[in-house]
Structures are given as C-alpha cells and as structure tokens.
Design an enzyme around this catalytic site. Structure first.
Site: not given
Length: 389
Positions: A46, A132, A173, A177, A202, A205, A237
C-alpha cells in the site's frame, strides 16, 4: 477439552483454502521485496507513492529520534503529546479546512474510537456495505442501530435515511480498499445534509494520492466540514509511515479527547513518527509522485485491455482481478511468484464469497518495465494451461 473450537476452526479454514499465515519479508528496496532469498516485483504494497523509503522522510525520523527518543512514553493526556504531534495535527486541520485534527496509533483504532464514542443507544449508523472491517466491527458492537446500504447505492441510502429518527451517522470511504473505486461523496453528503445526518468518510486509501497537497478525497472534492463532519485518514499507506487521524469540528475533537477510549488509554504515537509524517506530507505537496502513479495506472489498464485481462475499472492504485474461487486464486498467485511477481490472493472473509481476487497495487516506485512484466505474468498465470502445468 477447553477451547476445542480453536483447532476445529483452523482445520475448517485449511480445508476451505482460506487459512492465513504472515509472510516474513527479508528485505524491501523500492518495488523489490526479498522472501526466503528470492527477489520479487512487489505488487501488494500500500506504499502507493514510495514514501516509505524516501530519504527525506527517513532522515526526518532520525532527527525526531534525536530530539525525542524512539517512543512517546505516555498517553497523549499525560505527557505523550509533543510539539511534533501538535504540528502534524495543525497541518492536517489546515489542509482539510477543519477546525482540528486528532492523532491515533492506527486507522483501526481511529474507526473504533468513532464507533465507541459516538454511537450511543439512541443513535443510528448506516454504512456502505463495503466499509472497512474496522468500522463494521465497531458499529456492530456499539449500542446503536446498525444498517448497511448497497455499495454506492444512493436510492437504498435514501430509503434508510427516510426512516431516520435519532442521531444518524452515515459512513463511506473515499477510495474503497478492495475494489479501488470511489465513494459517491458529493451525492451522499447532499443526502446527509438534507436529512440532518452526519457523514463520516474513511479516506485511508485516498490520503496522499488524491488532493492538491495529498490530503485525499475530501480535499479533492472540496467538501466542507458541514458537508463531511468526520474525516478519518491513515499514514501507513501512501504517506509511508504509520498511524491515523480524525479531523472535524472543535467540539467533535474535544469530545473524542474526553470520551474516546482508544485515544485516552493508548500510548501516543512516537513523536519522531509524527515529525516524519509531517515531512512526508510536505514532500508530497512539492513532488510529482501522484502523476507518476497515475501514469502507471493508465498504462496497466491499457495493457490489460489489450491482453483481455479482466481487471476491474479503477482509477486508483488498487487494481483488482476477480478470480471467484479461493483455491484458484491462491494457485494464480503462486504461479505469479514463480515468475518473480508478488501479488497476494485476497479471499473470503476479507471479501465476499465468490469475489476472491488478486488485489494488485501499483506504486510510483514501479517502472514502466515492471508494469509490462506484471501484465505479461498475469496473461500467463490466468490461462487454463498454466494452471495444469
């Protein structure tokens, strides 16, 4: 025998080709990892921008150690909160146009803190189905009523929001992910404002790879604190360090400081780490890693289309190839390793049944020749003949 479910559960996972074990990496330099004295092109990290081994970031960590030592020595509310922590929090808040930010030891801890502190027995929480596991776990164990809407399905979300009666938190998100696609942030935030619900994003990423100065999907979309009251992001990440943050209003952060157990009762992240993280953000704002990563993504997608490799549509560093069967997924991964390419198989229960996949992740550390080798390797590993040899 006590706890006899342990060996039984492990054997069941083994029979289903779902048993997990950690991999010990001997060394990692750029896009190359060494495992059991063999070198591989790494397409499972990541570290999307290659910041983990940035000379400036590593030097900043050394400077932080020289000033503070290797650990913080205490929780933030005792003596663990340093000038380096405060400078990082101030930078995050400023770049995200939020009142304040608060640091946590991990994204898992930050998501658990949100669910533990905010989701009381009279609250509702509605999350995207592909949220997640750290958030889902916290929501399920909270006192709130927990529901999920189909992935990016605004009509389904509307129906659930229509039944809103209490304090409601909607969670999604910025970049998902496992599928690598984007959350419908602007449209979801509009629904939340209309229904007087809070939206939490969230952006684990998205941080680093999105936004003018690397502050992720929220910075990229320009959504305000009113539109997205809670932003969670991580440093492990694209930023290349470790830890996480929550950003929002002054009242929200003050509340978390006083009521979030994952903050109150946990040792603060090492101040040297906070210092290195700030330097990483500042370096990203002045560098070209994002453009290099986007070039690799476009090259990979184009070559996969030419080779008829069924990669999912994604404009992020996450490029999934759905296999659908855990045993075959592992077999394809092993075939790639024989070719010197490391792509980890992602199987149920990390993803839904029958969506077992190769989760390919691209990085600015890769070269064009690495991308070409990956596509050639996939073409060989995915053919039926290569599976029977």
């Amino acid at each position: 025998m006590a706890f006899e479910f342990i060996p039984r559960s492990l054997e069941q996972r083994r029979q289903q080709h779902l048993l997990r074990n950690p991999v010990m990496v001997d060394s990692s330099v750029g896009a190359i990892i060494t495992v059991q004295n063999r070198h591989y092109l790494n397409f499972s990290s990541n570290d999307y921008l290659g910041q983990r081994q940035s000379q400036q970031v590593m030097q900043a960590w050394v400077e932080g150690i020289a000033e503070y030592g290797v650990g913080s020595g205490s929780s933030p509310l005792v003596t663990g909160h340093t000038k380096s922590h405060q400078q990082l929090e101030d930078y995050l808040a400023d770049q995200l146009n939020r009142d304040r930010a608060l640091l946590f030891s991990s994204g898992f801890a930050a998501n658990q803190a949100i669910t533990q502190a905010l989701l009381h027995k009279d609250a509702d929480v509605i999350s995207d189905k592909l949220m997640h596991a750290s958030f889902i776990d916290g929501a399920m164990h909270s006192d709130a009523r927990f529901r999920r809407f189909r992935h990016n399905d605004l009509d389904h979300l509307d129906g659930l929001l229509g039944a809103k009666q209490h304090d409601t938190l909607v969670a999604t998100e910025g970049v998902f992910s496992m599928d690598g696609d984007d959350g419908e942030l602007a449209k979801i935030s509009q629904r939340c404002v209309e229904h007087d619900a809070w939206l939490m994003v969230d952006d684990a990423h998205g941080i680093g790879v999105r936004g003018k100065t690397g502050l992720g999907s929220i910075q990229d979309s320009g959504l305000s604190q009113h539109q997205v009251p809670i932003v969670m992001g991580t440093f492990g990440k694209a930023i290349g360090t470790a830890g996480a943050f929550i950003a929002g209003s002054d009242d929200l952060i003050s509340y978390l400081i006083n009521f979030a157990k994952h903050y109150i009762y946990s040792t603060a992240m090492p101040p040297a780490l906070a210092h290195a993280t700030l330097v990483s953000f500042q370096q990203i704002a002045d560098a070209q890693q994002q453009q290099k990563l986007m070039s690799h993504i476009a090259r990979f997608q184009r070559l996969c289309n030419q080779a008829k490799i069924p990669v999912m549509a994604s404009n992020s560093a996450i490029q999934p190839v759905i296999i659908g069967d855990p045993q075959r997924c592992t077999q394809v991964s092993e075939k790639l390793k024989q070719l010197g390419i490391w792509v980890s198989p992602i199987r149920y229960p990390t993803v839904s049944k029958h969506t077992d996949r190769l989760r390919i992740t691209l990085s600015a550390s890769h070269h064009d020749a690495d991308i070409d080798a990956l596509v050639d390797g996939l073409a060989l590993a995915l053919t039926p003949t290569s599976q029977s040899q």
